[in-house]
Design a protein around this motif. Sequence first.
Motif, PDB file in Angstrom:
ATOM      1  N   ALA A  68       6.058   1.960   8.002  1.00 26.10           N
ATOM      2  CA  ALA A  68       7.226   2.035   8.876  1.00 26.10           C
ATOM      3  C   ALA A  68       8.460   1.417   8.241  1.00 26.10           C
ATOM      4  O   ALA A  68       9.571   1.952   8.376  1.00 26.10           O
ATOM      5  CB  ALA A  68       6.910   1.340  10.204  1.00 26.10           C
ATOM      6  N   HIS A  69       8.307   0.300   7.533  1.00 29.00           N
ATOM      7  CA  HIS A  69       9.483  -0.385   6.998  1.00 29.00           C
ATOM      8  C   HIS A  69       9.665  -0.160   5.497  1.00 29.00           C
ATOM      9  O   HIS A  69      10.589  -0.704   4.896  1.00 29.00           O
ATOM     10  CB  HIS A  69       9.400  -1.894   7.288  1.00 29.00           C
ATOM     11  N   ASN A  70       8.770   0.617   4.880  1.00 32.55           N
ATOM     12  CA  ASN A  70       8.888   0.906   3.458  1.00 32.55           C
ATOM     13  C   ASN A  70       8.363   2.320   3.214  1.00 32.55           C
ATOM     14  O   ASN A  70       7.184   2.522   2.955  1.00 32.55           O
ATOM     15  CB  ASN A  70       8.100  -0.109   2.625  1.00 32.55           C
ATOM     16  N   HIS A  71       9.269   3.288   3.305  1.00 31.41           N
ATOM     17  CA  HIS A  71       8.848   4.684   3.207  1.00 31.41           C
ATOM     18  C   HIS A  71       8.400   5.074   1.809  1.00 31.41           C
ATOM     19  O   HIS A  71       7.923   6.191   1.605  1.00 31.41           O
ATOM     20  CB  HIS A  71       9.978   5.604   3.669  1.00 31.41           C
ATOM     21  N   CYS A 125       2.950  -2.845   7.156  1.00 36.15           N
ATOM     22  CA  CYS A 125       2.499  -2.083   5.993  1.00 36.15           C
ATOM     23  C   CYS A 125       1.080  -2.447   5.561  1.00 36.15           C
ATOM     24  O   CYS A 125       0.725  -2.270   4.391  1.00 36.15           O
ATOM     25  CB  CYS A 125       3.465  -2.238   4.819  1.00 36.15           C
ATOM     26  N   LYS A 126       0.274  -2.955   6.479  1.00 32.71           N
ATOM     27  CA  LYS A 126      -1.160  -3.059   6.207  1.00 32.71           C
ATOM     28  C   LYS A 126      -1.745  -1.657   6.340  1.00 32.71           C
ATOM     29  O   LYS A 126      -1.378  -0.893   7.237  1.00 32.71           O
ATOM     30  CB  LYS A 126      -1.841  -4.013   7.192  1.00 32.71           C
ATOM     31  N   LYS A 184      -9.677  -1.614   5.274  1.00 29.86           N
ATOM     32  CA  LYS A 184      -8.329  -2.190   5.305  1.00 29.86           C
ATOM     33  C   LYS A 184      -7.923  -2.618   3.900  1.00 29.86           C
ATOM     34  O   LYS A 184      -8.734  -3.156   3.135  1.00 29.86           O
ATOM     35  CB  LYS A 184      -8.269  -3.388   6.249  1.00 29.86           C
ATOM     36  N   SER A 185      -6.639  -2.374   3.554  1.00 34.33           N
ATOM     37  CA  SER A 185      -6.095  -2.788   2.268  1.00 34.33           C
ATOM     38  C   SER A 185      -4.592  -3.017   2.447  1.00 34.33           C
ATOM     39  O   SER A 185      -4.103  -3.156   3.564  1.00 34.33           O
ATOM     40  CB  SER A 185      -6.383  -1.724   1.198  1.00 34.33           C
TER      41      SER A 185
END
Length: 551
Positions: free
Chosen positions: A117-120, A184-185, A207-208
């Motif tokens: 969402a905050h880093n396309h 951004c998880k 998860k990463s």
Amino acid sequence: MATRSRTKRLLKAVAGLVVLGMLILPAAGAQNQHTLRAGIQAQLSQGPLVRYYIAHPDQAPAAQQDTFTALAEARARAGASARAQGTSAAAAPMASARFNRDELGLPQNEDSVTRCAHNHKVVVEGTNDYRGIVDPAENFTGWDFSNDGGKSVTNEGLLPPIDFGGGTLVPSGGDPVNMSDGKCKLYAVDLNYDPNTLFPNGIGLYKSNPQTLASCPGGTDSSCWPKRKLVAAATGPEHFLDKPWAYVGISGDAGKVVWITYTDFTTTGPGPTDFTASIYAVRCAGDISGCTDPIKISGNEQDVQFSDVTIGPDGRTYISWSQINGEIEGTPQSFDQKLRVAQPGSTTFGRIRSVSHENEPIPFGGVLHANDFRVATYPKSEVKIVNGQPRVYVVWEGCRARPLDSICEEPQVKLRYSDSFGRGWSNTKILSASGDNYFTTISRNPGARGLAVAWFTNRHDGVFHNRQDIELVKINPDGQVRSRARLTHPSNESESDPLLGGVFIGDYIEVTARNNVAAVAYNANYRSEPLGLDDGLPVPQQDNYLSKAGL
């Protein structure tokens, strides 16, 4: 030696499984065998069926045993030294949209995609990756990671096995779902099963984060997805958990959670229709701890499939699915789309609501009138705040005509929405323009007024309705189409893959959109590559693609 023609027949044989009898599943550690009924096979994910027959060619239908034997032999040879034979990717159409590093010419399909969402610039796409055929650990769920917005693949690999307890590691098996949260998880969900027996079987949650995926060795290295958890497990070989979907988001007092839904197919007797199917859901915390026990979502219907889950911007959890009518009874199929809603933070769902009755869906066991691949009506749902209130949307496909109750002609993309949590619905709106349309996907498009909807369409093949393109539309909150774009050129020939032929292209694609920029993950056959399982010439083969466009 496996010839190309024999290999191509492999998955054409799979298309006939629903009429060629029953898949025999040996119970682990037992002398008796368990039978998975033909009725379940029509809906079961294609990957498990194919991989089982590769492991056990002698248990395939008699007419196809030599084909599966040939592929098993080719797999054994390739496992030791699969050959990367060069690529003509740069000269292929849509070359800049190809989203993998496959040099073996093996297929990828059933695409899921997420963007942070905050880093396309952070993009992850998941696939059924047939390079898993040559993986010694037999993992099958592929991931492709980009940190430049999808312009190139930074790293890629296969999801590692899940520990089912007691050190029993079960490989990843396809049906990918990829998600990212507000920080951004990165999350992935898939099927896990033993490809030799299909049991044990369950749903895996991974998860990463972008830093880990950028720096890890890739391939089958388990450090790329360091957190892994079995969230639901089949309780015996008479069960098979299938078709997961998932969503991560903020849900009331529960905070950040991950919801996972899936179908539990259960054999109940010796007859071909002696089975039940139920939709279940599990909720885990954002750190993938503290998962609930499975929660039954569907009612007493015997035949259901295709769940979808959304955590709305209002914090409620919305789960939709299809009730299949007529498949078991042997009468013309119709689908009833259903919905249940849980309040923010809650794991208790309200009553089952009816979305629509589709009298002529693309039926299980049916075909499009000009294509051979497996396809069925697969509803998808989404939620957006409209005039300060949540509005839930459901999209699906319905045939304009269905001769012989199995041949779907010119399916249309349809939409309904509700402002009352499913108690009442809008009139049905037609989003597609003409031709054959299928594999519909929808995104709420945060940060903008409209929503994004995408699907495969054959309407640009005006003569045969055979070749396919990706169509992307922006719709207003009232469901009216505001803009329409074709993302592929030239049209793709879906039958050209040397391994899969025209039998299987996955069961879904996915669009994700934000601030009026959409990314669509899909598969196509534009690139020519030699089939790395055996000697061959460069021919068009199936890859996963990522196309971006403004809305």
